[in-house]
Write an enzyme that holds these catalytic residues in place. Structure first.
Site, mmCIF file in Angstrom:
data_model
loop_
_atom_site.group_PDB
_atom_site.id
_atom_site.type_symbol
_atom_site.label_atom_id
_atom_site.label_comp_id
_atom_site.label_asym_id
_atom_site.label_seq_id
_atom_site.Cartn_x
_atom_site.Cartn_y
_atom_site.Cartn_z
ATOM 1 N N SER A 1 0.777 -1.243 -0.036
ATOM 2 C CA SER A 1 -0.113 -0.070 0.073
ATOM 3 C C SER A 1 0.806 1.282 -0.007
ATOM 4 O O SER A 1 0.292 2.195 -0.525
ATOM 5 C CB SER A 1 -1.089 -0.063 1.111
ATOM 6 N N HIS B 1 0.904 4.845 4.561
ATOM 7 C CA HIS B 1 0.103 5.572 3.467
ATOM 8 C C HIS B 1 0.578 6.849 3.230
ATOM 9 O O HIS B 1 0.760 7.155 2.007
ATOM 10 C CB HIS B 1 -1.423 5.405 3.957
#
Length: 517
Positions: free
Chosen positions: A441, A496
């Protein structure tokens, strides 16, 4: 992340995106999305363990299936396959009977009859619907289009309906714009297209906006820009439709002998509806664009030409069609291979298996096993974790790889993934928090950041409206991702955001160098 949690996140994201488009989306979809969110909240209070399943089922039945169906219907209509579109619409309308879509099959039936040469039946069918509040204006506009009664369509809009009301119905608006071009009122056409953009919104459906622009460009003889539109946002339209409008542009540009041959060739292949339009086109006298267009119209035309080129450069659909993103596919394959290795070695949720294959453990990394900041990017906890990241890689990777090239794409992906892992490890060591991290991610968020950098460049340097639109959507998506990270404990907000930041910086520098080279 459990399936229930995944579905909750998916439903919230998609319904929120629909609500964010409330200004341009039909009211029915807004009501459905709001209703699903209310059900989600209610079930979360009463039975949170099944809230995702319940709301996910409603989301699939009332949003995904009908939206997919109407998208397929739109493609069939663009290709003038009215019979197949009507049959599909007859089923889909039961899942979303609002916004006049329940009567939509009747409109398609009328077009089908006209295509087969049964003009009288088609006209009677449209006349039956003129008194209906939801689709009456659409039916009347289609009557004018079917009979090539362009002057009547203009008079109806300007004297009875009003342009403001016409522009609330996209079908009526597009027929009105085309009518202005058909009668040679090019100055009014260009100004109407500009008003159409402002009322319908430059943030609206790009295919409809592009079709309105295409009418103006074709009737003003801009052949290359018309071709670009049919290679990009209007690529769903049939080859015969593309040839018709390219011939129209050639006709307007003064290449009348060539265009005449194109029209004669098309007459042997098209249906009665198109034949009527061709006959009208060939009956019109030539227009001297230099004499007809006033100064303000010329400025609008220049803007449309510039923005069409920008749409070509920054449109996701056009970029996806350019070439195969083989490195993106290779990265997806590598992740799938590693997931298979996890399963074969003891299970993807087995900590010992993940540790042995290279999961990120900050203490171990700083003890010397630096390779884990790379390998952890190719490991995933479960199938849903893998699916979410690979879907993101498939969508974002295709754009970045095609826009910046293989070398820059790999540099951004690797830099973002490794940078995110290092940042997570450093924060964990400083906070003295034991963590165990896997997943792509951070790298995927880096691609999102790189896309933002590309669009920011386009907006800053070229004043590209399409780049500004895409940038706003990315910012909305990032906001939703942050909310999701705050609500889901398993997500790594630090990973992230750091991946996003690394990707943005790398993308900004590399896209700047790409512009300079």
């Amino acid at each position: 992340m459990s399936v229930n949690t995944f579905l909750l996140q998916l439903v919230c994201f998609s319904c929120a995106l629909i609500l964010l488009q409330a200004r341009r989306i039909a009211r029915g979809w807004i009501l459905v999305s709001g209703g699903i969110l209310l059900v989600l909240v209610g079930v979360m209070v009463l039975a949170p363990a099944i809230a995702g399943w319940v709301s996910g089922g409603l989301w699939a039945a009332l949003i995904v299936v009908p939206l997919t169906g109407y998208a397929m219907i739109g493609r069939l209509v663009a290709q003038e396959r009215f019979r197949q579109a009507r049959k599909l619409a007859s089923w889909v309308r039961w899942l979303h009977p609002l916004d006049g879509l329940f009567e939509y099959p009747d409109m398609l039936r009328g077009l089908e009859l006209g295509q087969r040469g049964k003009m009288d039946e088609a006209i009677r069918l449209f006349e039956q619907h003129q008194a209906k509040t939801t689709i009456g204006n659409t039916a009347r506009a289609l009557l004018y289009r079917m009979g090539a009664r362009w002057e009547d369509a203009i008079a109806w809009v300007q004297q009875t309906l009003s342009e403001r009301v016409a522009f609330k119905d996209i079908s009526v608006a597009l027929i009105y714009l085309r009518s202005l071009g058909e009668v040679g009122d090019l100055n009014e056409l260009l100004h109407a297209v500009e008003r159409f953009e402002h009322q319908f919104g430059r943030w609206g459906d790009i295919a409809s906006l592009s079709l309105g622009r295409m009418f103006a460009l074709a009737f003003c003889g801009q052949t290359e820009e018309v071709r670009q539109l049919f290679e990009g946002p209007l690529s769903n339209y049939s080859d015969l439709t593309r040839q018709y409008w390219l011939a129209t542009a050639e006709w307007a540009a003064g290449n009348r002998a060539f265009a005449h041959q194109q029209f004669l060739s098309l007459q042997q292949q098209v249906d009665p509806l198109q034949n009527a339009a061709i006959a009208w086109r060939l009956s019109q006298p030539p227009i001297d664009l230099d004499q007809v267009l006033d100064l303000s119209s010329r400025k609008i035309l220049i803007r449309l030409r510039v923005e069409t080129g920008q749409e070509t450069h920054y449109s996701l659909r056009r970029v996806f069609r350019c070439r195969k993103p083989y490195v993106t596919y290779l990265l997806i394959t590598a992740n799938l291979f590693m997931f298979g290795w996890e399963i074969a070695s003891g299970g993807s949720d087995n900590p010992e298996t993940l540790y042995g294959l290279g999961a990120l453990v900050p203490e171990v990394v700083f003890a010397g096993e630096w390779w884990r900041v790379v390998t952890a990017n190719f490991l995933h906890l479960n199938f849903l974790h893998l699916l979410a990241n690979m879907l993101g890689l498939y969508i974002l990777g295709r754009f970045v790889e095609t826009a910046l090239g293989v070398g820059r794409f790999l540099l951004i992906y690797g830099f973002s993934g490794v940078g995110a892992m290092l940042t997570v490890a450093i924060v964990a060591m400083v906070a003295e928090t034991p963590i165990f991290v896997v997943g792509a991610s951070g790298a995927v968020m880096g691609l999102l950041g790189a896309m933002g950098a590309i669009f920011l460049h386009g907006w800053q340097r070229e004043k590209a409206q399409v780049a500004g639109r895409q940038l706003l959507w990315l910012l909305a998506l990032i906001g939703l991702q942050i909310i999701s990270d705050l609500l889901i404990p398993e997500s790594s907000l630090v990973g992230h955001l750091s991946g996003l930041s690394f990707g943005f910086v790398a993308g900004y520098l590399l896209s700047y160098r790409l512009k300079q080279s």
